[in-house]
Design a protein around this motif. Structure first.
Motif, PDB file in Angstrom:
ATOM      1  N   TRP A 347       0.839  -1.203   0.000  1.00 44.80           N
ATOM      2  CA  TRP A 347       0.000   0.000   0.000  1.00 44.80           C
ATOM      3  C   TRP A 347       0.871   1.249   0.000  1.00 44.80           C
ATOM      4  O   TRP A 347       1.446   1.614   1.010  1.00 44.80           O
ATOM      5  CB  TRP A 347      -0.933  -0.004   1.217  1.00 44.80           C
ATOM      6  N   THR A 440     -11.912  -8.629  -1.505  1.00 41.56           N
ATOM      7  CA  THR A 440     -11.909  -7.258  -2.009  1.00 41.56           C
ATOM      8  C   THR A 440     -10.548  -6.595  -1.822  1.00 41.56           C
ATOM      9  O   THR A 440     -10.044  -5.914  -2.720  1.00 41.56           O
ATOM     10  CB  THR A 440     -13.008  -6.435  -1.318  1.00 41.56           C
ATOM     11  N   ASP A 443      -8.238  -8.255  -4.348  1.00 38.94           N
ATOM     12  CA  ASP A 443      -8.593  -7.845  -5.711  1.00 38.94           C
ATOM     13  C   ASP A 443      -8.164  -6.412  -5.989  1.00 38.94           C
ATOM     14  O   ASP A 443      -7.667  -6.106  -7.084  1.00 38.94           O
ATOM     15  CB  ASP A 443     -10.101  -7.977  -5.930  1.00 38.94           C
ATOM     16  N   PHE A 444      -8.356  -5.531  -5.029  1.00 42.91           N
ATOM     17  CA  PHE A 444      -7.967  -4.131  -5.203  1.00 42.91           C
ATOM     18  C   PHE A 444      -6.461  -4.017  -5.385  1.00 42.91           C
ATOM     19  O   PHE A 444      -5.968  -3.340  -6.294  1.00 42.91           O
ATOM     20  CB  PHE A 444      -8.448  -3.306  -4.013  1.00 42.91           C
ATOM     21  N   ASN A 445      -5.713  -4.708  -4.528  1.00 43.38           N
ATOM     22  CA  ASN A 445      -4.265  -4.610  -4.630  1.00 43.38           C
ATOM     23  C   ASN A 445      -3.759  -5.195  -5.943  1.00 43.38           C
ATOM     24  O   ASN A 445      -2.912  -4.591  -6.607  1.00 43.38           O
ATOM     25  CB  ASN A 445      -3.603  -5.321  -3.444  1.00 43.38           C
ATOM     26  N   ALA A 453      -4.342   4.445  -8.062  1.00 44.35           N
ATOM     27  CA  ALA A 453      -5.770   4.252  -7.840  1.00 44.35           C
ATOM     28  C   ALA A 453      -6.303   5.368  -6.964  1.00 44.35           C
ATOM     29  O   ALA A 453      -5.546   6.091  -6.308  1.00 44.35           O
ATOM     30  CB  ALA A 453      -6.020   2.894  -7.179  1.00 44.35           C
ATOM     31  N   THR A 455     -10.026   6.323  -4.380  1.00 49.59           N
ATOM     32  CA  THR A 455     -11.031   5.677  -3.543  1.00 49.59           C
ATOM     33  C   THR A 455     -12.174   5.122  -4.369  1.00 49.59           C
ATOM     34  O   THR A 455     -12.752   4.076  -4.026  1.00 49.59           O
ATOM     35  CB  THR A 455     -11.540   6.683  -2.499  1.00 49.59           C
ATOM     36  N   ASP A 457     -11.947   3.750  -7.251  1.00 50.99           N
ATOM     37  CA  ASP A 457     -11.513   2.455  -7.783  1.00 50.99           C
ATOM     38  C   ASP A 457     -11.732   1.355  -6.746  1.00 50.99           C
ATOM     39  O   ASP A 457     -12.164   0.241  -7.077  1.00 50.99           O
ATOM     40  CB  ASP A 457     -10.045   2.517  -8.180  1.00 50.99           C
ATOM     41  N   PHE A 458     -11.407   1.658  -5.506  1.00 52.07           N
ATOM     42  CA  PHE A 458     -11.633   0.698  -4.422  1.00 52.07           C
ATOM     43  C   PHE A 458     -13.124   0.413  -4.281  1.00 52.07           C
ATOM     44  O   PHE A 458     -13.548  -0.744  -4.166  1.00 52.07           O
ATOM     45  CB  PHE A 458     -11.057   1.259  -3.122  1.00 52.07           C
ATOM     46  N   ARG A 459     -13.923   1.466  -4.326  1.00 50.91           N
ATOM     47  CA  ARG A 459     -15.370   1.311  -4.208  1.00 50.91           C
ATOM     48  C   ARG A 459     -15.922   0.427  -5.330  1.00 50.91           C
ATOM     49  O   ARG A 459     -16.780  -0.431  -5.099  1.00 50.91           O
ATOM     50  CB  ARG A 459     -16.038   2.682  -4.233  1.00 50.91           C
ATOM     51  N   THR A 460     -15.434   0.609  -6.550  1.00 49.11           N
ATOM     52  CA  THR A 460     -15.914  -0.178  -7.686  1.00 49.11           C
ATOM     53  C   THR A 460     -15.677  -1.670  -7.467  1.00 49.11           C
ATOM     54  O   THR A 460     -16.557  -2.507  -7.732  1.00 49.11           O
ATOM     55  CB  THR A 460     -15.230   0.282  -8.983  1.00 49.11           C
ATOM     56  N   ILE A 461     -14.495  -2.024  -6.979  1.00 53.50           N
ATOM     57  CA  ILE A 461     -14.198  -3.437  -6.728  1.00 53.50           C
ATOM     58  C   ILE A 461     -15.060  -3.968  -5.594  1.00 53.50           C
ATOM     59  O   ILE A 461     -15.581  -5.094  -5.657  1.00 53.50           O
ATOM     60  CB  ILE A 461     -12.699  -3.608  -6.438  1.00 53.50           C
TER      61      ILE A 461
END
Length: 567
Positions: A347, A440, A443-445, A453, A455, A457-461
């Motif tokens: 991160w 999640t 997948d985000f990472n 990215a 926030t 983008d994180f929300r979409t996943i």
């Protein structure tokens, strides 16, 4: 970056960077190109405290045209020459080329291109420069220190000041979105010293009388503030680790001063287990072709990619030998620098923010990783205890989103660590499905590894995995202000539960908050999740008989102040 050291320094210092500042995004000439490669051929001279060398930059024009290449470089450096390179920037080899005209204005280095370039063209230049970089304070800057035996000990840390405080670049201080695809460092140091940098060591050789050059190759995208050098008479310890998810073995190396070798041997024995935990939670270690390294530094710590700076107290050694630990509070449950800074490999280094308004993707996720580490190493209660210890530091008007068009210094703050971690902990409770939650995060990472990215983008996943909208949550918890404060009662009546709760926001934002109830009706166990609206709530939950053994659960995982009484 480690929070305590930076926050203490920022409380005492409000220095203006020795730069020309950042133009508005719409007219920033640095937005006209995208960096592909950096190569730093650098020599350090501890006697004169001089840094000299050549920085090569290969970039691609992304604007309609480019007449000059503008780089960032602190004014204290003298630029001797700039040349245009005839071919791609390689890890080693000649950096000779045709001279280019340039000018200095504040921290801007403008390099004039004899023929204008159009979109898609490559621009390759090499800047030869020298100067005497210094440390701004005990954390930020270019440190010229000595070991206890009087040997040179040189370290860099530049997120506070920007990487242009010691080398010419398109500084991530303003442009986190432009990560180079690769970085090469050829570091020349006096004999008897080891020069450490990002990536893998491809070799070292003599560099004239009394000097040696160490060649480093980092074939991954990397924020410029995460590029670093460290020079000392290091003891080098290497081993290969088999980490789940990686095809081959991961080189694990640590560099420590001779006097601390035994301390490091004990402390860093914890690193393999930590890497396994993070790899399980967030996906395999992101930089296997390089290495995972811990480098002893003269400042507390920093997340330099594949050469994590460690300047802490070796708390495991302190505990075993009854020695005082100057960072005992921070190290109460684990070695803070080891655990926090290493989490940044996933991160901040692996996944980076598109803009500094979303700085929490670096610090909030890395702080949450501390709780992830404790939960896997011990249990959820240990993780909860750790998170509870930071809750008091979250102000009632706190806001995670740091705003549009802010630089790294403007965006930085305590809130991105502590509220960032707590918002993730809160979100996990809202999701209420740990299998989906951990999927999640992984997948985000993995989806944005080596990329940038935000926030959304994180929300979409998250929405893809849960098959529901999370707009309200992020509007309230990320873009909003403060946290919920609940006060009320849950009353067991003859044939229902009466929930009366005032749900008030600590700041300007109202919050929707889940309230989990469990109870017994006869022999049957019942449970129900209610969603409290902002403001007053009065909800009747029908029961077939008088509810018994009523409990309210889950609020310990929701950031806020909660006083729900059972009647």
């Amino acid at each position: 970056m480690s929070i305590v050291g930076r926050m203490l320094l920022r409380a005492a210092l409000s220095l203006v960077l020795a730069t020309a500042g950042s133009p508005a995004p719409s007219d920033d000439p640095r937005s006209l190109y995208d960096v592909q490669t950096y190569r730093l051929d650098l020599a350090v001279d501890p006697r004169t405290k001089t840094l000299s060398g050549t920085a090569a930059v290969e970039s691609t024009v992304v604007g309609d045209s480019l007449a000059k290449l503008v780089l960032d470089l602190k004014p204290l450096f003298e630029v001797q020459s700039v040349v245009e390179l005839p071919g791609p920037v390689e890890a080693q080899g000649s950096l000779a080329g045709a001279n280019l005209a340039f000018e200095r204005k504040g921290a801007a280095l403008s390099i004039f291109l004899p023929q204008g370039r159009k979109k898609g063209d490559s621009v390759r230049v090499a800047v030869t420069y020298s100067g005497k970089p210094t440390a701004r304070d005990s954390f930020a800057g270019f440190h010229w220190k000595k070991t206890s035996e009087g040997k040179p000990w040189i370290c860099t840390s530049c997120q506070d000041e920007g990487s242009s405080s010691w080398w010419p670049c398109k500084d991530s201080f303003w442009h986190p979105e432009d990560k180079p695809e690769r970085t090469f460092v050829n570091l020349t140091v006096p004999d008897g010293l080891t020069g450490v940098s990002n990536g893998r060591l491809t070799g070292h050789d003599k560099a004239g009388e009394g000097a040696e050059t160490f060649h480093w190759v980092h074939e991954y995208p990397c924020e410029t503030y995460s590029i670093a050098i460290a020079v000392a008479p290091y003891v080098v310890v290497e081993q290969d680790l088999q980490i789940e998810g990686l095809e081959g073995q991961l080189p694990f190396v640590y560099y420590t001063l001779p006097e601390d070798a035994e301390k490091a041997k004990l402390q860093f024995a914890q690193a393999p287990r930590m890497l396994e935990i993070y790899s399980k939670a967030f996906g395999p270690f992101p930089f296997p072709k390089s290495k995972f390294a811990l480098v002893e530094t003269c400042f507390w710590g920093m997340e330099h990619s594949t050469c994590v700076a460690y300047g802490s107290s070796f708390p495991a050694w302190c505990a075993e030998h009854g020695a005082p630990d100057p960072y005992a509070q921070q190290n109460r449950q684990f070695d803070y620098i080891l655990v926090h800074e290493s989490a940044h490999e996933w991160w901040g280094n692996g996944v980076s923010a598109k803009s500094w308004g979303h700085f929490w993707i670096h610090e909030g996720f890395a702080t949450y990783a501390e709780a992830v580490y404790l939960e896997e190493l011990e249990d959820r209660d240990a993780a909860d205890e750790h998170l509870e210890g930071m809750k008091a530091a979250i102000s009632k008007d706190s806001r995670l989103f740091r705003g549009e068009n802010v630089d790294s210094e403007q965006a930085y703050g305590h809130v991105i660590y502590v509220k960032g971690a707590w918002v993730l902990n809160t979100l996990r409770h809202y999701v209420d499905d740990d299998e989906v939650w951990w999927k999640t995060l992984r997948d985000f990472n993995l989806a944005f590894r080596y990329k940038n990215a935000d926030t959304e983008d994180f929300r979409t996943i998250l929405e893809t995995n849960t098959k529901k909208s999370w707009k309200t949550f992020f509007d309230e918890w990320f873009y909003g202000e403060g946290y919920p404060m609940l006060d009320g009662t849950v009353t067991a009546r003859a044939k229902d539960l009466l929930v009366q709760v005032q749900n008030q926001g600590s700041g300007k934002t109202g919050f929707h908050v889940p309230l989990d109830l469990t109870w017994r009706e006869g022999k049957a166990e019942k449970k129900q999740r209610l969603m409290l609206e902002p403001g007053p709530n009065r909800i009747e939950v029908p029961c077939k008989s008088k509810p018994r053994e009523v409990e309210v659960g889950g609020l310990e995982h929701v950031l806020g102040e909660h006083a729900i009484r059972l009647e």
